[in-house]
Scaffold this motif. Structure first.
Motif, PDB file in Angstrom:
ATOM      1  N   ASP A 292      -3.363  -7.728   1.382  1.00  0.00           N
ATOM      2  CA  ASP A 292      -4.083  -6.594   1.300  1.00  0.00           C
ATOM      3  C   ASP A 292      -5.153  -6.503   0.445  1.00  0.00           C
ATOM      4  O   ASP A 292      -5.255  -6.697  -0.765  1.00  0.00           O
TER       5      ASP A 292
ATOM      6  N   SER B  82      -1.794 -12.273   7.938  1.00  0.00           N
ATOM      7  CA  SER B  82      -2.830 -11.107   8.464  1.00  0.00           C
ATOM      8  C   SER B  82      -3.494 -10.569   7.167  1.00  0.00           C
ATOM      9  O   SER B  82      -3.347 -10.786   6.051  1.00  0.00           O
TER      10      SER B  82
ATOM     11  N   ARG C 289      -5.508  -6.996   5.372  1.00  0.00           N
ATOM     12  CA  ARG C 289      -5.820  -5.563   5.519  1.00  0.00           C
ATOM     13  C   ARG C 289      -7.110  -5.482   4.700  1.00  0.00           C
ATOM     14  O   ARG C 289      -7.212  -5.927   3.477  1.00  0.00           O
TER      15      ARG C 289
ATOM     16  N   GLU D  57      -7.187  -3.816   9.944  1.00  0.00           N
ATOM     17  CA  GLU D  57      -6.182  -4.854   9.813  1.00  0.00           C
ATOM     18  C   GLU D  57      -6.334  -5.801  10.769  1.00  0.00           C
ATOM     19  O   GLU D  57      -6.558  -5.718  12.200  1.00  0.00           O
TER      20      GLU D  57
END
Length: 196
Positions: A39, A167, A169, A189
């Motif tokens: 994040d 992943s 964000r 994202e």
């Protein structure tokens, strides 16, 4: 004739051992998949959050923060900027301890019945130049992000044994550039294809 037969048998034995060794090695090199969710929405404030889900067997486990970074000719992994470290497994918070000799190693015990350990960590991007590559490359509008900042890994014989399902964000309105293959994208994202 007896000598030729001995040489031929020796060659066949070496070939058989080599083929068996390669087959065993390829079977032993099955990747452990680690889920890594980064994040970076606080990147303008020089703060990155991450959650890792690491496969683990019950019992003692040591996780390592990257110490040797490619292109940085020494043990320069920026562990001084690691913060907020917490571990959980089987719904329980895990106690952990830092290795008394290797400050890049963290020891914990995985409870019975657990198959993964979840690690939450933060990285505080430095405000000064130097120390390590791309260290001071985070501003309110741009971040040069290095994956090694926010990951822990179990011990493996070969780093190619680790597969990361990652992943990222992003802050609102930010775009990205990467050499990683993108699997899918949604507003804010990016999900990357699994990679070593």
């Amino acid at each position: 004739m007896g000598r030729r037969l001995a040489v031929l048998l020796s060659a066949l034995l070496i070939l058989a051992l080599t083929i068996d060794g390669l087959a065993h090695a390829s079977g032993a090199r099955a990747a452990h998949t680690i889920t890594l969710v980064v994040d970076a929405t606080d990147a303008p404030h020089k703060l990155f959050h991450a959650r890792e889900v690491i496969p683990a067997d019950p019992g003692p486990l040591t996780l390592y923060y990257p110490k040797w970074i490619p292109g940085e000719h020494g043990p320069t992994g920026p562990i001084i900027n690691l913060a907020g470290l917490q571990f959980e497994a089987g719904g329980k918070t895990l106690a952990w301890r830092r290795d008394p000799v290797d400050m890049y190693a963290f020891h914990l015990d995985v409870p019975r019945g657990a198959t993964t350990v979840e690690a939450d960590l933060e990285f505080l991007a430095p405000t000064f130049a130097g120390g390590f590559t791309s260290g001071a490359s985070t501003t309110s509008h741009l971040a040069v992000f290095a994956w090694n900042w926010i990951l822990l890994s179990p011990p493996v014989a070969h780093t190619d044994d680790l597969l990361f399902d990652a992943s990222l964000r992003l802050p609102a309105g930010w775009r990205y550039g990467t050499a990683l293959r993108v699997e899918r994208e949604s507003p804010g994202e990016v999900k990357f294809a699994p990679s070593t």
